[in-house]
Design a protein around this motif. Structure first.
Motif, PDB file in Angstrom:
ATOM      1  N   PHE A 129       0.832  -1.209   0.000  1.00  0.00           N
ATOM      2  CA  PHE A 129       0.000   0.000   0.000  1.00  0.00           C
ATOM      3  C   PHE A 129       0.867   1.259   0.000  1.00  0.00           C
ATOM      4  CE2 PHE A 129      -2.559  -3.378   1.993  1.00  0.00           C
ATOM      5  CZ  PHE A 129      -3.503  -3.501   0.997  1.00  0.00           C
ATOM      6  N   ARG A 130       2.056   1.150   0.567  1.00  0.00           N
ATOM      7  CA  ARG A 130       3.022   2.251   0.455  1.00  0.00           C
ATOM      8  C   ARG A 130       3.429   2.408  -1.007  1.00  0.00           C
ATOM      9  NH1 ARG A 130       8.889   1.579   3.097  1.00  0.00           N
ATOM     10  NH2 ARG A 130       9.199   0.377   1.203  1.00  0.00           N
ATOM     11  N   VAL A 131       3.693   1.256  -1.666  1.00  0.00           N
ATOM     12  CA  VAL A 131       4.044   1.276  -3.090  1.00  0.00           C
ATOM     13  C   VAL A 131       2.885   1.859  -3.906  1.00  0.00           C
ATOM     14  CG1 VAL A 131       4.642  -0.158  -5.095  1.00  0.00           C
ATOM     15  CG2 VAL A 131       5.619  -0.684  -2.852  1.00  0.00           C
ATOM     16  N   LEU A 132       1.666   1.501  -3.532  1.00  0.00           N
ATOM     17  CA  LEU A 132       0.480   2.007  -4.231  1.00  0.00           C
ATOM     18  C   LEU A 132       0.361   3.520  -4.101  1.00  0.00           C
ATOM     19  CD1 LEU A 132      -2.174   1.560  -5.751  1.00  0.00           C
ATOM     20  CD2 LEU A 132      -3.271   1.054  -3.551  1.00  0.00           C
ATOM     21  N   ILE A 133       0.593   4.036  -2.907  1.00  0.00           N
ATOM     22  CA  ILE A 133       0.533   5.493  -2.678  1.00  0.00           C
ATOM     23  C   ILE A 133       1.546   6.206  -3.559  1.00  0.00           C
ATOM     24  CG2 ILE A 133       1.149   7.289  -0.992  1.00  0.00           C
ATOM     25  CD1 ILE A 133      -0.230   5.567   1.154  1.00  0.00           C
ATOM     26  N   ILE A 134       2.766   5.674  -3.593  1.00  0.00           N
ATOM     27  CA  ILE A 134       3.832   6.306  -4.388  1.00  0.00           C
ATOM     28  C   ILE A 134       3.493   6.241  -5.873  1.00  0.00           C
ATOM     29  CG2 ILE A 134       6.275   6.161  -5.036  1.00  0.00           C
ATOM     30  CD1 ILE A 134       6.792   5.150  -2.138  1.00  0.00           C
ATOM     31  N   ALA A 135       2.954   5.101  -6.323  1.00  0.00           N
ATOM     32  CA  ALA A 135       2.587   4.953  -7.737  1.00  0.00           C
ATOM     33  C   ALA A 135       1.504   5.956  -8.121  1.00  0.00           C
ATOM     34  CB  ALA A 135       2.113   3.526  -8.007  1.00  0.00           C
ATOM     35  N   PHE A 136       0.452   6.053  -7.303  1.00  0.00           N
ATOM     36  CA  PHE A 136      -0.608   7.023  -7.566  1.00  0.00           C
ATOM     37  C   PHE A 136      -0.048   8.450  -7.619  1.00  0.00           C
ATOM     38  CE2 PHE A 136      -4.213   4.169  -5.900  1.00  0.00           C
ATOM     39  CZ  PHE A 136      -4.768   4.025  -7.165  1.00  0.00           C
ATOM     40  N   SER A 137       0.829   8.777  -6.693  1.00  0.00           N
ATOM     41  CA  SER A 137       1.414  10.130  -6.626  1.00  0.00           C
ATOM     42  C   SER A 137       2.230  10.435  -7.866  1.00  0.00           C
ATOM     43  CB  SER A 137       2.268  10.273  -5.369  1.00  0.00           C
ATOM     44  OG  SER A 137       1.489  10.108  -4.204  1.00  0.00           O
ATOM     45  N   GLU A 138       3.044   9.458  -8.294  1.00  0.00           N
ATOM     46  CA  GLU A 138       3.881   9.667  -9.481  1.00  0.00           C
ATOM     47  C   GLU A 138       3.043   9.795 -10.749  1.00  0.00           C
ATOM     48  OE1 GLU A 138       8.049   7.510  -8.085  1.00  0.00           O
ATOM     49  OE2 GLU A 138       6.715   6.451  -9.482  1.00  0.00           O
ATOM     50  N   MET A 139       1.857   9.215 -10.739  1.00  0.00           N
ATOM     51  CA  MET A 139       0.957   9.304 -11.900  1.00  0.00           C
ATOM     52  C   MET A 139       0.085  10.557 -11.851  1.00  0.00           C
ATOM     53  SD  MET A 139      -0.193   5.297 -12.112  1.00  0.00           S
ATOM     54  CE  MET A 139      -1.138   5.379 -13.637  1.00  0.00           C
ATOM     55  N   GLY A 140       0.272  11.384 -10.824  1.00  0.00           N
ATOM     56  CA  GLY A 140      -0.510  12.615 -10.697  1.00  0.00           C
ATOM     57  C   GLY A 140      -1.902  12.395 -10.148  1.00  0.00           C
ATOM     58  N   LEU A 141      -2.155  11.204  -9.582  1.00  0.00           N
ATOM     59  CA  LEU A 141      -3.476  10.886  -9.024  1.00  0.00           C
ATOM     60  C   LEU A 141      -3.466  11.142  -7.517  1.00  0.00           C
ATOM     61  CD1 LEU A 141      -3.980   7.580 -11.061  1.00  0.00           C
ATOM     62  CD2 LEU A 141      -5.008   9.811 -11.538  1.00  0.00           C
ATOM     63  N   ALA A 142      -3.386  12.420  -7.161  1.00  0.00           N
ATOM     64  CA  ALA A 142      -3.228  12.817  -5.758  1.00  0.00           C
ATOM     65  C   ALA A 142      -4.421  12.408  -4.898  1.00  0.00           C
ATOM     66  CB  ALA A 142      -3.013  14.328  -5.667  1.00  0.00           C
ATOM     67  N   GLU A 143      -5.628  12.554  -5.443  1.00  0.00           N
ATOM     68  CA  GLU A 143      -6.824  12.206  -4.663  1.00  0.00           C
ATOM     69  C   GLU A 143      -6.858  10.716  -4.343  1.00  0.00           C
ATOM     70  OE1 GLU A 143      -6.798  13.969  -7.440  1.00  0.00           O
ATOM     71  OE2 GLU A 143      -8.089  15.750  -7.256  1.00  0.00           O
ATOM     72  N   GLU A 144      -6.424   9.884  -5.321  1.00  0.00           N
ATOM     73  CA  GLU A 144      -6.397   8.436  -5.100  1.00  0.00           C
ATOM     74  C   GLU A 144      -5.359   8.070  -4.044  1.00  0.00           C
ATOM     75  OE1 GLU A 144      -7.083   9.800  -7.903  1.00  0.00           O
ATOM     76  OE2 GLU A 144      -8.962   8.819  -8.417  1.00  0.00           O
ATOM     77  N   ALA A 145      -4.184   8.715  -4.116  1.00  0.00           N
ATOM     78  CA  ALA A 145      -3.133   8.470  -3.113  1.00  0.00           C
ATOM     79  C   ALA A 145      -3.632   8.856  -1.720  1.00  0.00           C
ATOM     80  CB  ALA A 145      -1.874   9.260  -3.464  1.00  0.00           C
ATOM     81  N   LEU A 146      -4.363   9.961  -1.647  1.00  0.00           N
ATOM     82  CA  LEU A 146      -4.921  10.433  -0.379  1.00  0.00           C
ATOM     83  C   LEU A 146      -5.937   9.429   0.177  1.00  0.00           C
ATOM     84  CD1 LEU A 146      -5.083  12.811   1.650  1.00  0.00           C
ATOM     85  CD2 LEU A 146      -6.886  13.784   0.217  1.00  0.00           C
TER      86      LEU A 146
END
Length: 665
Positions: A129-146
């Motif tokens: 889930f840490r990896v998922l947060i970083i992946a979402f952030s790098e893809m510009g999907l800030a709301e999903e990472a949040l």
């Protein structure tokens, strides 16, 4: 700290250990394609090594539609994360996200989270889930990472927290940024230098420099020493707000603290100087950078060349351009665009077009900005055929033109009165799916007004209103000017009233149009009254609101219109008063202003004033043209001053304008 997952998910943390382990290669590999999805997942999970599992995954992915079997992705991501192969895990995580974005209707963060959370294996690791947060952030999907950050229930590693904060800053979600930071601190997180850098960056982008400096001081109190990144973020923020002296102070503080600026720091500071036209300071800093052993990159050259071009230092800009190969830095399209724009603004279209031809040498493709700059330059000197040729070249090279490109061409055709061609370009624009905007309408309205087609102009005005495009000051001014020139000051005043009701503030050009129209109608008293009301320039000393006065600082065109109107009306004394006021306010009369006032004095038989004005022309350094000589020669002749008339006629003859004696006047 427990995980706030579903009851089923909680059981995952008490992992089962009774899984069958098998060897993969040989006979099992050959039967992979025929295995069920659950068997494939188990095969990946029971691999001896992570690399072996990855190899099997790639083999499976060539034979299986993974969009229908996302749990296979889940298995390999868990395996790679458990083996601390985070980069590979993150790449596959992004593939999984894209896969589920296409195939699922539900929110992608929910889909991915559920797929990862359903894995029941000893290989399950919450670090995915840490990896998922970083992946979402790098893809510009800030709301999903949040969403994942809060859904996890447990505090992720600081790296993931920092990525959430960074994503929110990039999206401008500053309230959410502070909320997450508060939650992090409440749950025992220890912010590091990256955390503070992200928060400071957010403060700078919000314009809250007081808070940014508070965080900076807080870092130092906590013995978290600012890095070059922190200093550069602050310098960039200050430069962005043109607070250059504070940026310089921060730059000095950085050096005094033993932190050496890097290339990005120097580029940021040089860009700050260039943005406020302090190019000399930027060049001095450039030399300092070279002295520190740092070599410039294409960004450095772009900043300096752009700054030099904007300050008309084309020779120096060209020297930097020529110097680029010495540092092994090939120019990019931005550098070329800066130089081309500089040459166009300097009126050197030949060099601008030569650079355009040279771009291909570095296999650089001209972009829409390149073409728009050149088209504007060509339109500015009336070379419309060549400008249109560049538009055709854009189509050939598949470079889509934008509204700026089309509006520039429309403006060029309007300026030469070719309204048919202007409309043709407008049609091409709409065919490409680009709707006319406020600039398009204002340009066309101005063009039709200038050719005296007021009905068409008003039709365009009505079309704007129907389409919900509110006319701007330019459109209103063009219509007011057109009606005034058409002798319809009543309609002009009605438009002026509508303009005020729309909340628009007329500018000095609007005022100029109305005053000029009133003067041409012989309504001099009304023109003078309006001038005094709007500018506060009155011999009685009455004043209006200072803010209003600053908006209506009269120019030489307004004064000339009033002087001409008063002279025509025989009120030479008042005209002379306005001429004196014009000079006192720092405005420089042009040749036409002198012609108007001289004609007025000739009509009033004020020969002494004519002679004084004639001397004043030479004193002001204005070179008399044939218009001045004709007015002087004719005026002196009609006043009986034949010698003076003859001298002026000789000067007129010397100017090679085809007048050799007084009888030609």
């Amino acid at each position: 700290m427990s995980k706030s997952f579903s009851p089923k998910s909680r059981r995952i943390f008490a992992k089962h250990s009774s899984f069958i382990s098998r060897k993969l290669f040989s006979s099992q590999s050959s039967s992979t394609s025929s295995s069920s999805p659950s068997n494939l997942t188990n095969s990946i999970l029971t691999c001896t090594t992570a690399n072996q599992a990855l190899e099997l995954f790639h083999s499976v992915s060539r034979r299986t539609d993974l969009t229908k079997n996302p749990h296979i992705y889940s298995a390999i991501i868990h395996v790679l994360t458990g083996a601390k192969l985070y980069t590979r895990a993150r790449c596959l995580m992004k593939d999984l996200i894209q896969c589920l974005q296409k195939s699922r209707r539900s929110r992608v963060c929910c889909s991915v989270f559920n797929v990862l959370n359903r894995l029941e294996s000893s290989k399950f690791t919450p670090n995915v889930f840490r990896v998922l947060i970083i992946a979402f952030s790098e893809m510009g999907l800030a709301e999903e990472a949040l969403w994942v950050y809060y859904r996890m229930g447990v505090l992720p590693a600081i790296q993931a927290c920092n990525m959430v904060l960074n994503g929110l800053v990039k999206k401008g979600m500053f309230d959410s940024m502070w909320k997450v930071y508060g939650d992090m601190i409440a749950r025992g997180a220890s912010p590091n230098v990256v955390t503070y850098g992200t928060l400071i960056d957010g403060c700078c982008k919000e314009g809250d420099f007081l808070k940014a400096f508070e965080l900076f001081d807080e870092m130092i109190e906590k013995k978290i020493f600012p890095t070059v990144m922190i200093y550069t973020i602050l310098i960039r923020g200050l430069c962005g707000e043109s607070r250059i002296s504070e940026a310089e102070s921060m730059f000095r503080t950085m050096r005094n603290s033993g932190v050496l600026p890097n290339l990005y720091t120097y580029n940021t500071m040089m860009d700050g100087y260039c943005k406020i036209a302090q190019v000399k300071k930027a060049l001095k800093l450039y030399q300092e950078m070279l002295g520190d052993g740092l070599l410039p990159n294409v960004v450095t050259f772009g900043i300096l060349i752009d700054g030099l071009c904007k300050t008309d230092e084309m020779v120096s800009a060209t020297k930097f351009f020529v110097d680029m190969p010495r540092f092994g830095v090939p120019p990019n399209i931005f550098v070329y665009n800066c130089l081309i724009d500089g040459y166009c603004k300097a009126g050197n279209l030949s060099d601008a077009l030569s650079l355009h031809s040279e771009i291909g040498k570095y296999k650089i493709l001209p972009d829409v900005f390149t073409y728009s700059i050149l088209i504007k330059g060509l339109c500015g000197v009336g070379r419309m055929e060549e400008a249109d040729g560049l538009l055709q070249e854009m189509k050939k090279n598949r470079v889509p033109a934008n509204s700026v490109t089309y509006n520039t061409l429309i403006d060029g055709y309007c300026k030469e009165g070719n309204m048919e061609k202007a409309l043709e370009v407008c049609s091409q624009m709409t065919e490409k799916g680009i709707g006319p905007n406020i600039i398009t309408f204002s340009t066309l309205i101005d063009g039709y007004c200038k050719v005296g087609k007021m009905e068409v102009s008003m039709g365009l005005y009505n079309e704007m209103v129907i389409k919900g495009i509110l006319p701007d000051v330019v459109a209103y001014t063009a219509l007011i000017d057109g009606h005034c020139k058409d002798g319809n000051t009543k309609e002009a005043f009605q438009l002026h009233k509508e303009m005020l009701e729309a909340g628009l503030k007329p500018n000095v050009f609007t005022l100029c149009c109305i005053i000029n129209g009133l003067c041409k109608e012989g309504r001099i008293k009304g023109a003078v009254k309006l001038f005094i009301e709007k500018t506060g320039n009155c011999s009685t000393g009455s004043k209006i609101n200072e803010m209003d006065r600053s908006s209506y600082s009269p120019n030489h065109v307004i004064y000339t219109a009033l002087i001409q109107g008063l002279c025509t009306d025989g009120r030479i004394f008042r005209a002379s008063k306005f001429f004196s006021d014009m000079r006192r306010s720092g405005l420089r009369p042009d040749v036409f202003t002198y012609i108007v006032i001289i004609q007025g004095h000739f009509l009033a038989k004020n020969l002494r004033d004519v002679m004084m004005l004639q001397a004043d022309i030479l004193k002001m350094g204005i070179i008399p043209n044939d218009g001045i000589y004709r007015v002087l020669a004719k005026g002196y002749k009609e006043s009986g001053y034949l010698k003076s008339a003859l001298r002026c006629a000789e000067d007129l003859s010397g100017a090679d304008v085809g007048c050799s004696n007084l009888y030609d006047l």
